[in-house]
Design an enzyme around this catalytic site. Structure first.
Site, PDB file in Angstrom:
ATOM      1  N   THR A  99      -4.167  -0.945  -7.998  1.00 54.23           N
ATOM      2  CA  THR A  99      -3.249  -0.645  -6.894  1.00 54.23           C
ATOM      3  C   THR A  99      -1.876  -0.401  -7.497  1.00 54.23           C
ATOM      4  O   THR A  99      -1.251  -1.330  -8.024  1.00 54.23           O
ATOM      5  CB  THR A  99      -3.190  -1.807  -5.891  1.00 54.23           C
ATOM      6  OG1 THR A  99      -4.496  -2.015  -5.344  1.00 54.23           O
ATOM      7  CG2 THR A  99      -2.219  -1.490  -4.756  1.00 54.23           C
ATOM      8  N   LYS A 174      -4.232   2.393   0.532  1.00 52.96           N
ATOM      9  CA  LYS A 174      -4.254   0.999   0.058  1.00 52.96           C
ATOM     10  C   LYS A 174      -2.966   0.281   0.443  1.00 52.96           C
ATOM     11  O   LYS A 174      -2.972  -0.907   0.800  1.00 52.96           O
ATOM     12  CB  LYS A 174      -4.442   0.952  -1.454  1.00 52.96           C
ATOM     13  CG  LYS A 174      -4.457  -0.462  -2.048  1.00 52.96           C
ATOM     14  CD  LYS A 174      -5.570  -1.336  -1.461  1.00 52.96           C
ATOM     15  CE  LYS A 174      -5.514  -2.784  -1.952  1.00 52.96           C
ATOM     16  NZ  LYS A 174      -5.919  -2.935  -3.353  1.00 52.96           N
ATOM     17  N   LYS A 242       3.220  -7.783  -5.897  1.00 53.34           N
ATOM     18  CA  LYS A 242       3.307  -6.476  -6.541  1.00 53.34           C
ATOM     19  C   LYS A 242       2.973  -5.367  -5.557  1.00 53.34           C
ATOM     20  O   LYS A 242       3.665  -4.347  -5.464  1.00 53.34           O
ATOM     21  CB  LYS A 242       2.367  -6.433  -7.746  1.00 53.34           C
ATOM     22  CG  LYS A 242       2.340  -5.108  -8.491  1.00 53.34           C
ATOM     23  CD  LYS A 242       1.191  -4.198  -8.055  1.00 53.34           C
ATOM     24  CE  LYS A 242      -0.158  -4.820  -8.372  1.00 53.34           C
ATOM     25  NZ  LYS A 242      -1.270  -3.899  -8.006  1.00 53.34           N
TER      26      LYS A 242
END
Length: 301
Positions: A99, A174, A242
Site C-alpha cells: 500500500t 485501497k 502509514k
C-alpha cells in the site's frame, strides 16, 4: 498453464508469508527474497527457493510480486541497484501488492514500462486472517489484459479480485478502504467503551451487533480480540498510520477535508506515543480507556 508461471515474491511479513505459502500450495514455483533472512527460511521450508536479492528474484521469474512496508521500500526493491528492474527482462510482469502512494505507483509503472516490464498495483485488504485463508480482496490498477495473465496467482491468494482502472487506481481504492477501516475501527472501540461503561456484557453486544446494520469486519474480527486482551497485530498501528498518511496527503492535493480520518490518525498517534506502534490497530482501545477512565483489557483490571 497457471502453475507453469515462475513467481518471485519479495516481502515476507505477516501478510507476505501466508500469501507466498498459498502460492506454493497452489502449485506455483516461488523464488523469494526478504530483507530479514530468517523469514526466508520459514518459506523455504514450505518449498520456496531463496534468492540473494530482488535482482536475482527477477532473473528467475515470469512474475514478481512485491509487498513491503512503505513507498521508499517499494522504490528500493524495484529501482535500487540490486532491484527488480536491474534483473528484469522484457515481458516480466511486476505486481506491487504493498500500500503506497498512487502518484509513486504511476511513476514506477512508467519506469517499468521503459524496460518492457508491465506493472500492476494490486494492494490487498483482509488482514492476517485473509492472507492465511486466501480470501483477500485485491484491488487492481493497470492494464486489464495483464491482470488476466496473472489472475490464477491472485485466485490463490484472494477471493474478490476487481480491476479498478489504470495504474494508481488500485492504490486509490485501497486508500478508500483504509478510510473506512479507520472509521470502522473508531466506531468499534467507541461502542465497546460505551457498553463497558454501561455495564453490558461485551461478548453479547458483539454477538448481536455483528449480525445487524452495525456489523463490520472490525467488529467481528477485532472486537473479540479486544475483549480477550489480545492486541497482537494482524495489522499494526504503524502500518495503519502509514496508510492514513497517504490518504491525508492525497486528500490535501484534492482539497478534500476528511475530518473523521484525521481524528483516527491523531488518536492512533496517541497509541504510538504510548509505545503501541507495533500493536494491532485495535490497540486504539487503550486511548479510549484513558479518555473514559475505565478498563476493558483484562490485564488492566
Amino acid at each position: 498453464m497457471a502453475n507453469q508461471l515462475r513467481v518471485g515474491f519479495i516481502g515476507l511479513g505477516i501478510m507476505g508469508q501466508s500469501m507466498a505459502r498459498n502460492l506454493l500450495q497452489a502449485g506455483f514455483s516461488v523464488t523469494v527474497w526478504n530483507r530479514t533472512e530468517s523469514k526466508m527460511k520459514v518459506v523455504q521450508d514450505w518449498g520456496a527457493t531463496p534468492a540473494a536479492s530482488p535482482q536475482a528474484v527477477a532473473r528467475k521469474s515470469d512474475v514478481v510480486i512485491t509487498i513491503v512496508g512503505d513507498t521508499p521500500d517499494v522504490e528500493a526493491v524495484i529501482t535500487g541497484d540490486e532491484g527488480v528492474l536491474a534483473g528484469a527482462k522484457p515481458g516480466l510482469i511486476l505486481v506491487d501488492m504493498s500500500t503506497i502512494s498512487p502518484d509513486a505507483t504511476r511513476q514506477l509503472a512508467e519506469q517499468a514500462s521503459a524496460q518492457g516490464v508491465k506493472m500492476l498495483d494490486a494492494p490487498v485488504s483482509g488482514g492476517d486472517i485473509g492472507a492465511r485463508e486466501g480470501t483477500l480482496s485485491i484491488m487492481v490498477g493497470g492494464e486489464k489484459d495483464v491482470l488476466e495473465k496473472v489472475r490464477p496467482l491472485f485466485e490463490a491468494m484472494g477471493k474478490n479480485i476487481v480491476h479498478c482502472g489504470p495504474n494508481g487506481a488500485g492504490q486509490t481504492v485501497k486508500a478508500c478502504n483504509q478510510i473506512m477501516c479507520g472509521l470502522n475501527l473508531l466506531g468499534m472501540v467507541e461502542a465497546l467503551s460505551f457498553a463497558k461503561k454501561a455495564g453490558v456484557d461485551l461478548e453479547k453486544m458483539i454477538q448481536v451487533t455483528t449480525q445487524g446494520a452495525a456489523g463490520s469486519w472490525a467488529l467481528a474480527n477485532l472486537g473479540p480480540r479486544v475483549v480477550k486482551g489480545d492486541l497482537d497485530p494482524g495489522f499494526s498501528v504503524r502500518f495503519q498510520q502509514k496508510d492514513l498518511r497517504i490518504v491525508l496527503q492525497e486528500a490535501e492535493q484534492l482539497e478534500l477535508p476528511l475530518l473523521g480520518t484525521a481524528a483516527v490518525n491523531q488518536l492512533l498517534r496517541s497509541v504510538q506515543a504510548q509505545g503501541g506502534s507495533e500493536d494491532g490497530t485495535h490497540a486504539l482501545i487503550r486511548v479510549m480507556e484513558q479518555l473514559g477512565n475505565f478498563s476493558i483489557i483484562p490485564d488492566n483490571e
